[in-house]
Scaffold this active site. Structure first.
Site, mmCIF file in Angstrom:
data_model
loop_
_atom_site.group_PDB
_atom_site.id
_atom_site.type_symbol
_atom_site.label_atom_id
_atom_site.label_comp_id
_atom_site.label_asym_id
_atom_site.label_seq_id
_atom_site.Cartn_x
_atom_site.Cartn_y
_atom_site.Cartn_z
ATOM 1 N N CYS A 189 44.082 42.721 42.220
ATOM 2 C CA CYS A 189 43.609 43.792 43.110
ATOM 3 C C CYS A 189 43.632 45.157 42.437
ATOM 4 O O CYS A 189 43.711 46.186 43.107
ATOM 5 C CB CYS A 189 44.403 43.798 44.410
ATOM 6 N N TYR A 193 43.513 35.809 42.528
ATOM 7 C CA TYR A 193 43.678 34.425 42.095
ATOM 8 C C TYR A 193 43.804 33.530 43.309
ATOM 9 O O TYR A 193 44.434 33.898 44.310
ATOM 10 C CB TYR A 193 44.942 34.292 41.226
#
Length: 244
Positions: A199, A98
């Site tokens: 991730c 993000y």
């Protein structure tokens, strides 16, 4: 050389990644949020100019409007809320991440031919840079095998210790010039990370300097990043941002 995406973390190794000639890298800051697609186009153009010898190295600090990016290893199932923010495919290493207000993004356009053609050492140096910047706020950043980025341990009374991610790393090389870079959570809206599996890691959370109880401004974070960069990568000089 062919494009090379990096998403393998490393531990240990040298702490500096200096130019042999000691030339300073440019250091630029965009004051207003920058559109992601426009930023990537400007960054790739600068990286190409560096590789061709038409421009010098540049570290470009900026913020983006809220968005998600998918690295080359991103899995579709890790995008939990596809309609929440715009989603961009990215050529950097890594998975979903993000970007948004309160997060400092640093695009790192360095000439590894002038420094060292060592991909692993470069990633180590990026980690060392973030860890040294955090240390200026008495935050102990750490790296973990199998988990990209920089992490902090959270401890509270009567609760088990946990590790949260405070900074991400995702870079790419083309003709031995790096682009993309790092992101440091200063004071983003952490709920915005709920739309992805950051991730690809489900068992750990995310945090920020402010979430850790440190009222750090973006200017203070920038000053820390700048000083730590000089320690790891060498001197910098003020430069104009590709986009304001």
């Amino acid at each position: 050389m062919l494009d090379r995406s990096l998403n393998t973390p490393a531990t240990g190794g040298p702490a500096t990644f200096l130019r042999g000639d000691g030339a300073p890298a440019g250091w630029a800051v965009s004051a207003a949020p920058v559109d992601y697609a426009e930023a990537v186009a400007a960054m790739e153009a600068r990286a190409e100019a560096i590789a061709a010898g038409r421009a010098g190295e540049l570290v470009w600090l900026l913020e983006h409007p809220p968005l998600y990016t998918a690295g080359v290893s991103a899995k579709a199932d890790d995008l939990l809320q596809p309609d929440r923010f715009p989603v961009f495919q990215s050529g950097r290493g890594g998975q979903f991440t993000y970007h948004g207000p309160g997060q400092r993004v640093a695009y790192v356009m360095l000439d590894l031919t002038a420094r060292r053609r060592d991909v692993r050492a470069f990633v180590l140096a990026l980690e060392a840079w973030i860890i040294r910047a955090l240390a200026r706020f008495n935050v102990e950043g750490e790296v973990r095998a199998g988990r990209v980025g920089v992490w902090v341990q959270r401890r509270a009374a009567l609760a088990p210790a946990r590790e949260d991610k405070i900074a991400a790393i995702g870079v790419k090389l083309r003709r031995w010039v790096s682009f993309h870079g790092i992101s440091l959570n200063v004071e983003p809206d952490l709920s915005h990370f709920d739309g992805i599996v950051p991730c690809g890691v489900t068992e750990h959370g995310v945090t920020s300097l402010v979430d850790l109880g440190l009222p750090v401004s973006m200017d203070e974070a920038d000053a820390s990043l700048k000083a730590a960069f000089a320690e790891v990568f060498g001197p910098v000089q003020e430069a104009s941002a590709p986009l304001s």
